[in-house]
Design an enzyme around this catalytic site. Structure first.
Site, PDB file in Angstrom:
ATOM      1  N   ASN A 185     -13.292   4.350  -6.607  1.00  0.00           N
ATOM      2  CA  ASN A 185     -11.745   4.736  -6.615  1.00  0.00           C
ATOM      3  C   ASN A 185     -11.262   5.118  -5.215  1.00  0.00           C
ATOM      4  O   ASN A 185     -12.085   5.877  -4.459  1.00  0.00           O
ATOM      5  CB  ASN A 185     -11.470   6.063  -7.660  1.00  0.00           C
ATOM      6  CG  ASN A 185     -11.795   5.367  -8.731  1.00  0.00           C
ATOM      7  OD1 ASN A 185     -11.843   4.052  -9.291  1.00  0.00           O
ATOM      8  ND2 ASN A 185     -11.823   6.416  -9.822  1.00  0.00           N
ATOM      9  N   ALA A 243     -13.664   8.862 -20.124  1.00  0.00           N
ATOM     10  CA  ALA A 243     -14.452   9.605 -19.092  1.00  0.00           C
ATOM     11  C   ALA A 243     -14.370  11.018 -19.503  1.00  0.00           C
ATOM     12  O   ALA A 243     -15.387  11.626 -19.560  1.00  0.00           O
ATOM     13  CB  ALA A 243     -13.889   9.149 -17.798  1.00  0.00           C
ATOM     14  N   ARG A 285       1.596   1.986  -3.624  1.00  0.00           N
ATOM     15  CA  ARG A 285       0.583   2.529  -4.115  1.00  0.00           C
ATOM     16  C   ARG A 285       0.277   4.001  -3.739  1.00  0.00           C
ATOM     17  O   ARG A 285      -0.332   4.881  -4.565  1.00  0.00           O
ATOM     18  CB  ARG A 285      -0.765   1.908  -4.147  1.00  0.00           C
ATOM     19  CG  ARG A 285      -0.724   0.287  -4.529  1.00  0.00           C
ATOM     20  CD  ARG A 285      -1.886  -0.479  -4.145  1.00  0.00           C
ATOM     21  NE  ARG A 285      -3.425   0.034  -5.102  1.00  0.00           N
ATOM     22  CZ  ARG A 285      -4.479  -0.275  -5.005  1.00  0.00           C
ATOM     23  NH1 ARG A 285      -4.833  -0.732  -3.554  1.00  0.00           N
ATOM     24  NH2 ARG A 285      -5.124   0.372  -5.633  1.00  0.00           N
ATOM     25  N   THR A 294     -16.728   2.524 -15.134  1.00  0.00           N
ATOM     26  CA  THR A 294     -16.880   1.375 -14.446  1.00  0.00           C
ATOM     27  C   THR A 294     -17.496   0.196 -15.293  1.00  0.00           C
ATOM     28  O   THR A 294     -18.394   0.523 -16.040  1.00  0.00           O
ATOM     29  CB  THR A 294     -17.820   1.577 -13.102  1.00  0.00           C
ATOM     30  OG1 THR A 294     -17.916   0.316 -12.477  1.00  0.00           O
ATOM     31  CG2 THR A 294     -18.981   2.147 -13.390  1.00  0.00           C
ATOM     32  N   HIS A 306     -15.055   2.960  -1.297  1.00  0.00           N
ATOM     33  CA  HIS A 306     -14.136   1.978  -1.097  1.00  0.00           C
ATOM     34  C   HIS A 306     -13.054   2.241  -0.114  1.00  0.00           C
ATOM     35  O   HIS A 306     -11.989   1.789   0.041  1.00  0.00           O
ATOM     36  CB  HIS A 306     -13.580   1.401  -2.351  1.00  0.00           C
ATOM     37  CG  HIS A 306     -14.455   0.436  -2.948  1.00  0.00           C
ATOM     38  ND1 HIS A 306     -14.346   0.012  -4.303  1.00  0.00           N
ATOM     39  CD2 HIS A 306     -15.912   0.134  -2.522  1.00  0.00           C
ATOM     40  CE1 HIS A 306     -15.554  -0.686  -4.846  1.00  0.00           C
ATOM     41  NE2 HIS A 306     -16.432  -0.538  -3.742  1.00  0.00           N
ATOM     42  N   TYR A 325       0.918  -1.150   0.227  1.00  0.00           N
ATOM     43  CA  TYR A 325       0.182  -0.048  -0.009  1.00  0.00           C
ATOM     44  C   TYR A 325       0.952   1.336   0.033  1.00  0.00           C
ATOM     45  O   TYR A 325       0.336   2.208  -0.434  1.00  0.00           O
ATOM     46  CB  TYR A 325      -1.081   0.111   1.303  1.00  0.00           C
ATOM     47  CG  TYR A 325      -2.378  -0.840   1.076  1.00  0.00           C
ATOM     48  CD1 TYR A 325      -3.228  -0.237  -0.224  1.00  0.00           C
ATOM     49  CD2 TYR A 325      -2.553  -1.905   1.261  1.00  0.00           C
ATOM     50  CE1 TYR A 325      -4.503  -0.704  -0.218  1.00  0.00           C
ATOM     51  CE2 TYR A 325      -3.576  -2.567   1.147  1.00  0.00           C
ATOM     52  CZ  TYR A 325      -4.560  -2.054   0.242  1.00  0.00           C
ATOM     53  OH  TYR A 325      -5.692  -2.983  -0.080  1.00  0.00           O
TER      54      TYR A 325
END
Length: 246
Positions: A102, A235, A69, A192, A123, A66
């Protein structure tokens, strides 16, 4: 419904609900969840790192992943799609609701959630961690100051503020999203695949009550047959087409 009618419906709507997925952040260079497995991490499945069992088994390994990221997300910038949604919120004010799947925080950095409408990160958020004992959420330290695993101000170990495999979405976030989509005159579903529930079911709340659902995605999805109008675009480009006459 054609493009001109979709533009008119969005312009006239007082209540607009939006759902975004990985496609909008891909334009900022954020890899999708499964595409993120490269280099050292290529031998791991995402499920091996993003689950309560993985964290109990090896919290240091999970935090190492993580942290990488986290650095990638901080290096990214909001793109035109994020900016256009923030602009749409400024136009609609309190009638605007954005739910994102996201965890990169790019919508907030573009201004969403601070212009009269509401932003819900279904999330969680990679830029935050939460106290394992109290559940209190804190921002992560800057990468050059981050120690792993991070500790809360009261010295408790913190876990990533992310909804993992096998965990439920926060009840308040999901309830807010369901209310917003049920009450929306127009719902936008952007970037999505519309296969991950319960978020994938939000558009049905709008359709069930007579609202219009406009989908923006480069490829057809499970939602496409039911959408009121579907744009096969990125998008950013899809939002430009919808908003260009405003």
């Amino acid at each position: 419904m054609d493009l001109s009618q979709a533009r008119a419906a969005l312009k006239a709507a007082r209540r607009v609900a939006v759902l975004t997925g990985a496609g909008i952040s891909a334009e900022s260079g954020i890899p999708t969840f499964r595409d993120a497995q490269t280099g050292h991490w290529a031998r791991f499945r995402p499920e091996d790192l993003a689950s309560p069992d993985a964290y109990r088994r090896d919290p240091d390994l999970v935090w190492e992943w993580y942290a990488g990221r986290y650095r990638d997300v901080l290096a990214a910038q909001p793109n035109r799609g994020h900016e256009l949604l923030a602009e749409l919120e400024r136009r609609k004010g309190p009638g605007f609701f954005l739910a994102t799947q996201n965890v990169d925080g790019l919508h907030a950095r573009a201004g969403s959630g601070s212009a009269g409408g509401e932003l819900v990160e279904l999330h969680g958020n990679l830029l935050q961690a939460r106290d394992e004992l109290t559940g209190e959420v804190f921002p992560l330290a800057a990468p050059d100051e981050l120690t792993l695993p991070p500790l809360s101000p009261n010295g408790q170990r913190m876990r990533p503020h992310i909804v993992w495999f096998g965990e439920y979405l926060p009840v308040d976030a999901l309830d807010a999203a369901q209310r917003a989509f049920a009450g929306a005159e127009v719902a936008l579903v952007i970037g999505t695949s519309s296969v991950v529930y319960p978020a994938a079911g939000l558009a049905a709340e709008t359709l069930r009550r007579g609202g219009a659902v406009i989908e923006i995605n480069p490829e057809a999805t499970d939602l496409t047959p039911d959408a009121t109008f579907s744009l096969r675009e990125s998008a950013s480009r899809g939002l430009e087409l919808l908003l260009e006459d405003d």
